[in-house]
Write an enzyme that holds these catalytic residues in place. Structure first.
Site, PDB file in Angstrom:
ATOM      1  N   HIS A  63       0.876  -1.171   0.000  1.00 12.47           N
ATOM      2  CA  HIS A  63       0.000   0.000   0.000  1.00 12.47           C
ATOM      3  C   HIS A  63       0.916   1.224   0.000  1.00 12.47           C
ATOM      4  O   HIS A  63       1.452   1.598   1.040  1.00 12.47           O
ATOM      5  CB  HIS A  63      -0.894   0.019   1.241  1.00 12.47           C
ATOM      6  CG  HIS A  63      -1.740  -1.204   1.396  1.00 12.47           C
ATOM      7  ND1 HIS A  63      -3.050  -1.273   0.972  1.00 12.47           N
ATOM      8  CD2 HIS A  63      -1.461  -2.424   1.923  1.00 12.47           C
ATOM      9  CE1 HIS A  63      -3.541  -2.474   1.231  1.00 12.47           C
ATOM     10  NE2 HIS A  63      -2.588  -3.194   1.810  1.00 12.47           N
ATOM     11  N   PHE A  64       1.103   1.819  -1.178  1.00 10.90           N
ATOM     12  CA  PHE A  64       2.048   2.937  -1.302  1.00 10.90           C
ATOM     13  C   PHE A  64       1.375   4.305  -1.184  1.00 10.90           C
ATOM     14  O   PHE A  64       2.008   5.326  -1.343  1.00 10.90           O
ATOM     15  CB  PHE A  64       2.845   2.810  -2.602  1.00 10.90           C
ATOM     16  CG  PHE A  64       3.975   1.799  -2.540  1.00 10.90           C
ATOM     17  CD1 PHE A  64       4.246   1.086  -1.377  1.00 10.90           C
ATOM     18  CD2 PHE A  64       4.775   1.568  -3.648  1.00 10.90           C
ATOM     19  CE1 PHE A  64       5.288   0.163  -1.319  1.00 10.90           C
ATOM     20  CE2 PHE A  64       5.821   0.643  -3.601  1.00 10.90           C
ATOM     21  CZ  PHE A  64       6.084  -0.055  -2.442  1.00 10.90           C
ATOM     22  N   ASN A  95      -6.908   0.528  -2.245  1.00 10.14           N
ATOM     23  CA  ASN A  95      -7.591   1.353  -1.229  1.00 10.14           C
ATOM     24  C   ASN A  95      -6.879   2.680  -0.997  1.00 10.14           C
ATOM     25  O   ASN A  95      -6.662   3.119   0.127  1.00 10.14           O
ATOM     26  CB  ASN A  95      -7.769   0.583   0.080  1.00 10.14           C
ATOM     27  CG  ASN A  95      -6.471   0.033   0.641  1.00 10.14           C
ATOM     28  OD1 ASN A  95      -5.528  -0.252  -0.085  1.00 10.14           O
ATOM     29  ND2 ASN A  95      -6.408  -0.125   1.956  1.00 10.14           N
ATOM     30  N   HIS A 237      -2.221 -12.496   3.388  1.00  7.81           N
ATOM     31  CA  HIS A 237      -1.814 -12.423   4.798  1.00  7.81           C
ATOM     32  C   HIS A 237      -2.551 -13.386   5.747  1.00  7.81           C
ATOM     33  O   HIS A 237      -3.259 -12.971   6.672  1.00  7.81           O
ATOM     34  CB  HIS A 237      -1.877 -10.995   5.337  1.00  7.81           C
ATOM     35  CG  HIS A 237      -3.071 -10.153   4.971  1.00  7.81           C
ATOM     36  ND1 HIS A 237      -4.359 -10.615   5.021  1.00  7.81           N
ATOM     37  CD2 HIS A 237      -3.140  -8.860   4.580  1.00  7.81           C
ATOM     38  CE1 HIS A 237      -5.172  -9.638   4.659  1.00  7.81           C
ATOM     39  NE2 HIS A 237      -4.453  -8.564   4.390  1.00  7.81           N
ATOM     40  N   ASN A 284      -3.980  -5.475  10.306  1.00  8.03           N
ATOM     41  CA  ASN A 284      -5.165  -6.276  10.002  1.00  8.03           C
ATOM     42  C   ASN A 284      -4.802  -7.237   8.869  1.00  8.03           C
ATOM     43  O   ASN A 284      -4.379  -6.762   7.816  1.00  8.03           O
ATOM     44  CB  ASN A 284      -6.334  -5.400   9.535  1.00  8.03           C
ATOM     45  CG  ASN A 284      -6.761  -4.393  10.569  1.00  8.03           C
ATOM     46  OD1 ASN A 284      -6.517  -4.551  11.752  1.00  8.03           O
ATOM     47  ND2 ASN A 284      -7.402  -3.327  10.115  1.00  8.03           N
ATOM     48  N   ASP A 311       2.743  -6.608   2.856  1.00 13.89           N
ATOM     49  CA  ASP A 311       1.587  -5.775   3.205  1.00 13.89           C
ATOM     50  C   ASP A 311       2.077  -4.419   3.723  1.00 13.89           C
ATOM     51  O   ASP A 311       1.495  -3.835   4.642  1.00 13.89           O
ATOM     52  CB  ASP A 311       0.690  -6.464   4.240  1.00 13.89           C
ATOM     53  CG  ASP A 311      -0.672  -5.791   4.382  1.00 13.89           C
ATOM     54  OD1 ASP A 311      -1.052  -5.020   3.493  1.00 13.89           O
ATOM     55  OD2 ASP A 311      -1.357  -6.037   5.394  1.00 13.89           O
ATOM     56  N   HIS A 315       1.951   4.432   8.009  1.00 15.32           N
ATOM     57  CA  HIS A 315       1.206   5.521   8.636  1.00 15.32           C
ATOM     58  C   HIS A 315       2.218   6.377   9.384  1.00 15.32           C
ATOM     59  O   HIS A 315       3.311   5.906   9.723  1.00 15.32           O
ATOM     60  CB  HIS A 315       0.167   4.985   9.628  1.00 15.32           C
ATOM     61  CG  HIS A 315      -0.839   4.071   9.026  1.00 15.32           C
ATOM     62  ND1 HIS A 315      -1.903   4.514   8.274  1.00 15.32           N
ATOM     63  CD2 HIS A 315      -0.957   2.713   9.048  1.00 15.32           C
ATOM     64  CE1 HIS A 315      -2.632   3.472   7.864  1.00 15.32           C
ATOM     65  NE2 HIS A 315      -2.071   2.376   8.320  1.00 15.32           N
ATOM     66  N   GLY A 330      -1.363  -1.210  10.174  1.00 15.16           N
ATOM     67  CA  GLY A 330      -0.386  -1.275   9.083  1.00 15.16           C
ATOM     68  C   GLY A 330       0.938  -0.683   9.499  1.00 15.16           C
ATOM     69  O   GLY A 330       1.037   0.054  10.477  1.00 15.16           O
TER      70      GLY A 330
END
Length: 448
Positions: A63-64, A95, A237, A284, A311, A315, A330
């Site tokens: 998730h970049f 997302n 995952h 998660n 994954d 943040h 995350g």
């Protein structure tokens, strides 16, 4: 012509380690032999004696954060961290903001990456309860697959309609990758703990909220759906021992219609680490018990689990320091994933050949990625030199991800990535990322 000769390497490929040389011309590997002489005075020679040469790792789940969440990370910043960690290709999730649930939004992400990515890239199409028409427009030649969130996570992409799921699984031949947690179970668990603690729930209850049962219930359901419809399913995952018997090692990977991934954090941490790491290891699905971790390792080694990924989901520290219900799940992992697996090798848990199988070969096979994931003549020169005997300490000054922190901060790794090549270009050497944004769009072998 850009010519590079890597000499005296321990070449790791397809279950074997062979000492030899690899010749790169422009983007491709053109020769692999016991000894190669330079054919041009301009050939750059790198002596890799004593070090492993592995294919660049392919991370099938990152998730970049671009577009829309760029205070956490961007394709540029996180792909820099990826190549520093020996990851030369990534598959990014939908997302972001706006969610990549139309062809136009999806294509915008590809255009950003074409300008800014240090690593090779693909972006998954996102599924919702009502975007089947858009899903069916997806080109399987240049898009890795379809991502469905069966449990809510960062972003608002929950697919919770049984009818919508049935229709999607029955209608597309794209690989379907899922985040598998039962939303109703998670919500009920969360409400129980909120009644007891309010918003400031101690994070050690995270694996009770994002529970074993929530994972198992969802994974049983989605596997049954895949079997009934014939859909190609990849479960992201896996985090529990209970789910592992749902997957098989009885047939070759190429024949599997249902495959599984485990992430670095579920192999490394356990619920005992919440006491010291707190929200920094809030993911998660949740990091669960030491027994779950042990079972995940066993399943990885016996091939019920096919892929190791990150994954990677950064943040800011400020966000992570909030109370439980506000702290997002995350964390950043691409820079340290390969060396973390080599650390496990040093601990006797896994062979170097198996690391390469799970992080390089198998993602290429599962997603049918063209000419990547192996050290073969005619393949793209995505290559990584690993010095397994050069320790280093993770500290703020050498963390490359934009968020500036790592759950591995303070850890001394025994192995170091010394060189990373992407499409034949040396993009990283000894803690320095070169200003070469040479990543290419991944292409996929398909008969669709």
């Amino acid at each position: 012509m850009n010519t590079v000769l890597i000499k005296n390497a321990k070449i790791v490929n397809e279950g074997k380690i062979v000492e030899g040389d690899v010749l790169i011309e422009d983007e491709f590997i053109v020769e692999i032999a016991e000894s190669i002489s330079p054919k041009s005075p301009n050939c750059k020679i790198i002596d890799a004696e004593g070090n492993y040469l592995i294919p660049g790792a392919i991370d099938d789940q990152v998730h970049f954060r671009e577009p829309g969440l760029t205070h956490k990370g961007t394709i540029e910043t996180e792909s820099r961290a990826a190549v520093a960690g020996g990851i030369t290709s990534f598959i990014e999730q939908p997302n972001t903001v706006p969610n990549a649930v139309t062809q136009e939004i999806l294509e915008e992400k590809y255009q950003i990456a074409a300008r800014t990515s240090y690593a090779n890239y693909s972006f998954m199409m996102g599924g919702t309860n009502d975007n089947l028409e858009e899903i069916l427009k997806t080109n399987p030649k240049n898009v890795a697959g379809l991502k469905l969130f069966l449990g809510s996570s960062t972003g608002d992409m929950l697919v919770d309609s049984s009818a919508a799921l049935e229709k999607i699984f029955s209608s597309t031949k794209l690989l379907i990758a899922v985040h598998s947690e039962d939303e109703t179970t998670v919500k009920e668990n969360l409400e129980k703990y909120k009644l007891q603690f309010g918003d400031d729930i101690p994070v050690q209850y995270h694996p009770e909220i994002r529970s074993v049962e929530a994972c198992y219930k969802s994974t049983v359901k989605v596997i049954e759906l895949a079997k009934r419809t014939g859909a190609r399913l990849h479960v992201f995952h896996i985090s529990t021992a209970k789910e592992l018997d749902l997957f098989t090692n009885k047939i070759p990977l190429e024949e599997k219609q249902i495959t599984a991934e485990v992430c670095i954090h579920h192999l490394w941490f356990s619920d005992e680490d919440y006491a010291t790491k707190g929200n920094l290891i809030k993911w998660n699905p949740a990091v669960k018990s030491a027994d779950d971790r042990k079972a995940l390792w066993a399943a990885l080694l016996d091939d019920r689990i096919d892929v190791v990924a990150t994954d990677h989901a950064p943040h800011t520290l400020e966000e992570k320091k909030q109370v439980y219900t506000k702290a997002p799940s995350g964390g950043p992992l691409v820079q340290h994933a390969v060396v973390a697996m080599f650390e496990a090798h040093h601990q006797g848990k896994i062979s170097v050949e198996k690391i390469v199988e799970k992080m390089c070969h198998n993602p290429a096979k599962i997603f049918k990625i063209e000419k990547r994931g192996f050290i073969k003549e005619g393949f793209y020169a995505d290559l990584v030199i690993v010095n397994a005997g050069l320790p280093w300490n993770v500290k703020k000054e050498n963390i490359i991800a934009k968020c500036g922190w790592s759950p591995f901060e303070g850890y001394n790794f025994k192995s170091r990535i010394s060189h990373t090549f992407v499409n034949g270009e040396l993009v990283y050497q000894n803690f320095k990322v070169k200003d070469k944004k040479v990543g290419k769009r991944l292409l996929f072998e398909t008969e669709l």
